[in-house]
Design a protein around this motif. Structure first.
Motif, mmCIF file in Angstrom:
data_model
loop_
_atom_site.group_PDB
_atom_site.id
_atom_site.type_symbol
_atom_site.label_atom_id
_atom_site.label_comp_id
_atom_site.label_asym_id
_atom_site.label_seq_id
_atom_site.Cartn_x
_atom_site.Cartn_y
_atom_site.Cartn_z
ATOM 1 N N GLN A 133 3.131 0.149 2.102
ATOM 2 C CA GLN A 133 2.510 0.316 3.418
ATOM 3 C C GLN A 133 1.369 -0.662 3.650
ATOM 4 O O GLN A 133 0.977 -0.891 4.798
ATOM 5 C CB GLN A 133 1.991 1.752 3.587
ATOM 6 C CG GLN A 133 3.079 2.772 3.838
ATOM 7 C CD GLN A 133 2.506 4.160 4.055
ATOM 8 O OE1 GLN A 133 2.146 4.860 3.120
ATOM 9 N NE2 GLN A 133 2.423 4.566 5.304
ATOM 10 N N GLN A 134 0.833 -1.228 2.580
ATOM 11 C CA GLN A 134 -0.319 -2.123 2.730
ATOM 12 C C GLN A 134 0.073 -3.594 2.723
ATOM 13 O O GLN A 134 -0.787 -4.462 2.565
ATOM 14 C CB GLN A 134 -1.332 -1.842 1.614
ATOM 15 C CG GLN A 134 -1.676 -0.392 1.401
ATOM 16 C CD GLN A 134 -1.950 0.371 2.688
ATOM 17 O OE1 GLN A 134 -2.512 -0.179 3.640
ATOM 18 N NE2 GLN A 134 -1.577 1.654 2.737
ATOM 19 N N VAL A 135 1.348 -3.887 2.892
ATOM 20 C CA VAL A 135 1.809 -5.273 3.016
ATOM 21 C C VAL A 135 2.707 -5.374 4.250
ATOM 22 O O VAL A 135 3.256 -4.374 4.706
ATOM 23 C CB VAL A 135 2.596 -5.729 1.761
ATOM 24 C CG1 VAL A 135 1.698 -5.745 0.538
ATOM 25 C CG2 VAL A 135 3.817 -4.853 1.523
ATOM 26 N N PRO A 136 2.866 -6.575 4.809
ATOM 27 C CA PRO A 136 3.726 -6.751 5.999
ATOM 28 C C PRO A 136 5.199 -6.748 5.600
ATOM 29 O O PRO A 136 5.841 -7.803 5.487
ATOM 30 C CB PRO A 136 3.274 -8.106 6.556
ATOM 31 C CG PRO A 136 2.744 -8.842 5.369
ATOM 32 C CD PRO A 136 2.125 -7.807 4.473
ATOM 33 N N GLU A 174 -2.376 -8.183 9.614
ATOM 34 C CA GLU A 174 -1.212 -7.521 9.036
ATOM 35 C C GLU A 174 -1.030 -7.902 7.575
ATOM 36 O O GLU A 174 -0.507 -7.114 6.773
ATOM 37 C CB GLU A 174 0.033 -7.883 9.837
ATOM 38 C CG GLU A 174 1.220 -6.988 9.555
ATOM 39 C CD GLU A 174 2.441 -7.371 10.365
ATOM 40 O OE1 GLU A 174 3.472 -6.690 10.212
ATOM 41 O OE2 GLU A 174 2.364 -8.345 11.141
ATOM 42 N N ALA A 175 -1.455 -9.108 7.198
ATOM 43 C CA ALA A 175 -1.285 -9.587 5.829
ATOM 44 C C ALA A 175 -2.466 -9.216 4.937
ATOM 45 O O ALA A 175 -2.445 -9.515 3.741
ATOM 46 C CB ALA A 175 -1.105 -11.103 5.825
ATOM 47 N N ARG A 176 -3.474 -8.566 5.478
ATOM 48 C CA ARG A 176 -4.648 -8.169 4.682
ATOM 49 C C ARG A 176 -4.390 -6.784 4.114
ATOM 50 O O ARG A 176 -4.204 -5.822 4.855
ATOM 51 C CB ARG A 176 -5.904 -8.202 5.549
ATOM 52 C CG ARG A 176 -6.208 -9.608 6.054
ATOM 53 C CD ARG A 176 -7.496 -9.687 6.858
ATOM 54 N NE ARG A 176 -7.846 -11.067 7.122
ATOM 55 C CZ ARG A 176 -7.758 -11.670 8.306
ATOM 56 N NH1 ARG A 176 -7.319 -10.977 9.352
ATOM 57 N NH2 ARG A 176 -8.100 -12.938 8.456
ATOM 58 N N THR A 177 -4.407 -6.693 2.789
ATOM 59 C CA THR A 177 -3.928 -5.481 2.118
ATOM 60 C C THR A 177 -4.898 -4.300 2.083
ATOM 61 O O THR A 177 -4.439 -3.182 1.836
ATOM 62 C CB THR A 177 -3.512 -5.809 0.669
ATOM 63 O OG1 THR A 177 -4.624 -6.409 -0.023
ATOM 64 C CG2 THR A 177 -2.331 -6.757 0.655
ATOM 65 N N PRO A 178 -6.227 -4.454 2.263
ATOM 66 C CA PRO A 178 -7.057 -3.245 2.304
ATOM 67 C C PRO A 178 -6.547 -2.260 3.360
ATOM 68 O O PRO A 178 -6.198 -2.654 4.479
ATOM 69 C CB PRO A 178 -8.451 -3.787 2.665
ATOM 70 C CG PRO A 178 -8.459 -5.162 2.078
ATOM 71 C CD PRO A 178 -7.057 -5.675 2.288
#
Length: 570
Positions: free
Chosen positions: A164-167, A308-312
């Motif tokens: 869920q934390q990656v595009p 969208e590419a920022r994983t926090p």
């Protein structure tokens, strides 16, 4: 957040040093006003605490408040002297535990800048942080209920919920890259390897539990201490800041409960390791070639927004639409495959269905040519016409309501606390908290709106929509995102600065201690000597604010624990 604190302390030093010669002793000033009234028989500058004037000369000693004009004339526009012992005590008791708790937020971005920005976004907009958290929870719960129950199903759900934390992107087609993951039994190892490599999450530890206990104990002890000494340093009390920061506790607890997989390096390592075992129908196995059927790190135009590419996890607001759409497409392929398996139809038409004693699907039933694999799990629906995942907007609305309730439960408690502290009604302190809540809400609104427009502007969204309509939407999306992020940064710096200034007596001046914001300059008064009724009202407001902030936080955490048992088991 260390940099924010240093910045605020620098502002504090500048503010206090620049006004060192203008500091005010309001007690002595009030005595001077009374003495002047006695000498001149002019009591126009004196008032009672309820604002009434017409004080006779014999009643001068019973006056407990002064007008705004008298305050500025006799006391000046400076602040009460900076008291280091009071400042250090209030700062350590009310603010320091929260600043330490920020370190327990989930980070894991590919750069320190992204990690720092995630902290700023969280502090600058608790509404956005709560929204991303609850939506993350609801989407994972939806996925857990969406896929059919089979032996490999739990592993697939765990992997998808961990992404869920990656595009996340899926690319079905005639090449059968993705379809092979769904059908071929050899790729069961791909899913299990991916999950085993991902299974390292941000969850409970001794450090996180200690930080949370420290915040709770410090908050309860300082509330009890301030209620026992309401009259002492009433204008420098941290009751308001203690409530306005309380949202951080349910946010940290919520992320620890959900345990998101947000380490960019670990996700990519797990993806590459799993690809060593991938098998593509009709193609010789090549462990050096990645799997383009399921992508975790898309580039360029395939990203609807840089966030969208920022994983926090606070950035989940920007990928919720794309992630839910992707996993919905994946679920349709599994639905079709399992539906045909229930009807005892093997992948290859050249073989008969084989049964096994445990009721599962025999591996031979899952093998076939590339065309067989593609056709076996191909959904009946036209995938190009699927724009939104089912129920995504209802989940977004529910997440918004819960986030707003938490934001304004804690911020509203701080406003109530300062509103009913003498002199009552809107003042500098309550206005600062009101602005903080408003900017946090506006930031959330702008960023969520930008995510909707960015998703609409994606090339694969509605292929029939002309590009001339998408370009303006993309431009507006980027603009709204920049405005929202900028507001969050300003708001984060502002709330830390306001908290520091509160303890440093910067707000303890004529204008801020009066009710000039609501009554106007000519009729505003400042209460110098709070009466028992004033202290009782303040005490009741402090208790009410404490209860409102605590209940809002508990309700938020309670909702998370209510649904956590319906999440994919790790």
């Amino acid at each position: 957040m260390y940099n924010l604190t240093v910045y605020s302390v620098i502002l504090l030093i500048f503010a206090t040093s620049s006004e060192e010669s203008k500091t005010v002793n309001f007690t002595q000033c009030f005595i001077d006003v009374k003495n002047n009234s006695i000498q001149t028989s002019n009591t126009s500058g004196l008032r009672y605490n309820n604002g009434t004037g017409n004080i006779s000369r014999k009643d001068i000693c019973s006056a407990t408040a002064i007008t705004m004009d008298a305050c500025v004339t006799w006391c000046g526009e400076g602040q009460e002297p900076f008291d280091w012992s009071l400042f250090s005590q209030e700062f350590a008791a009310w603010l320091l535990p929260y600043l330490a708790l920020i370190s327990q937020l989930p980070f894991g971005a590919r750069s320190m800048v992204d990690n720092f920005m995630s902290a700023l976004l969280t502090v600058g907009s608790p509404t956005l942080a709560g929204y991303s958290l609850i939506l993350n929870l609801l989407d994972a719960r939806w996925l857990n209920e969406r896929l059919p129950t089979r032996s490999l199903r739990n592993t697939v759900v765990r992997v998808l919920s961990s992404l869920q934390q990656v595009p996340l992107r899926v690319h079905p087609g005639d090449t059968a890259f993705f379809e092979s993951l769904v059908v071929l039994p050899e790729n069961d190892r791909w899913w299990s390897t991916f999950y085993e490599s991902l299974h390292h999450t941000h969850t409970w530890s001794i450090a996180s539990a200690t930080s949370i206990i420290w915040v709770i104990v410090a908050y309860l002890l300082t509330v009890a201490d301030s209620l026992s000494n309401v009259a002492d340093h009433i204008n420098a009390s941290g009751q308001g800041t203690g409530s306005v920061w309380l949202w951080l506790l349910p946010i940290v607890v919520g992320w620890l409960v959900l345990a998101p997989t947000c380490d960019y390096a670990r996700v990519n390592h797990a993806y590459n390791r799993a690809n060593e075992y991938i098998v593509i129908a009709g193609t010789p196995r090549n462990s050096m070639k990645p799997c383009p059927g399921l992508e975790v790190d898309p580039k360029g135009d395939d990203l609807s927004s840089p966030d969208e590419a920022r994983t926090p996890p606070v950035f989940y607001y920007s990928r919720a639409l794309s992630w839910s759409h992707t996993v919905y497409i994946i679920s349709l392929f599994y639905d079709t495959a399992w539906s045909r398996a229930r009807n005892c139809r093997p992948v290859s038409t050249e073989f008969q269905w084989k049964t096994v004693d445990n009721g599962d699907v025999h591996d031979d039933n899952r093998r076939g040519s590339r065309d067989d694999v593609v056709g076996y799990c191909q959904p009946r629906r036209n995938l190009d016409k699927i724009r939104w995942a089912p129920g995504i907007f209802s989940r977004m609305i529910l997440a918004s309501l819960l986030a707003l309730a938490m934001q304004w439960g804690t911020t509203g408690a701080a406003i109530i606390t300062e509103w009913f502290t003498p002199t009552t009604t809107l003042g500098c302190r309550s206005l600062a908290y009101l602005i903080y809540g408003a900017l946090a809400t506006l930031t959330w609104f702008l960023l969520v709106l930008s995510s909707l427009l960015a998703y609409y502007a994606r090339p694969d969204f509605g292929s029939a929509i002309p590009r001339r309509y998408k370009q303006p939407a993309l431009f507006i999306s980027h603009f709204l995102r920049w405005v929202g992020v900028s507001l969050a940064v300003v708001n984060a710096v502002g709330i830390v600065t306001v908290s520091v200034f509160q303890y440093a007596n910067v707000f303890d001046r004529c204008y801020c201690n009066s009710n000039a914001l609501t009554q106007g300059w000519n009729t505003a008064i400042e209460i110098i000597i709070p009466l028992p009724a004033d202290l009782s009202l303040a005490s009741s407001a402090w208790i009410g604010g404490f209860a409102l902030a605590s209940l809002s936080s508990l309700f938020f955490v309670g909702f998370i624990y209510l649904l956590v048992d319906s999440l994919p088991s790790q």
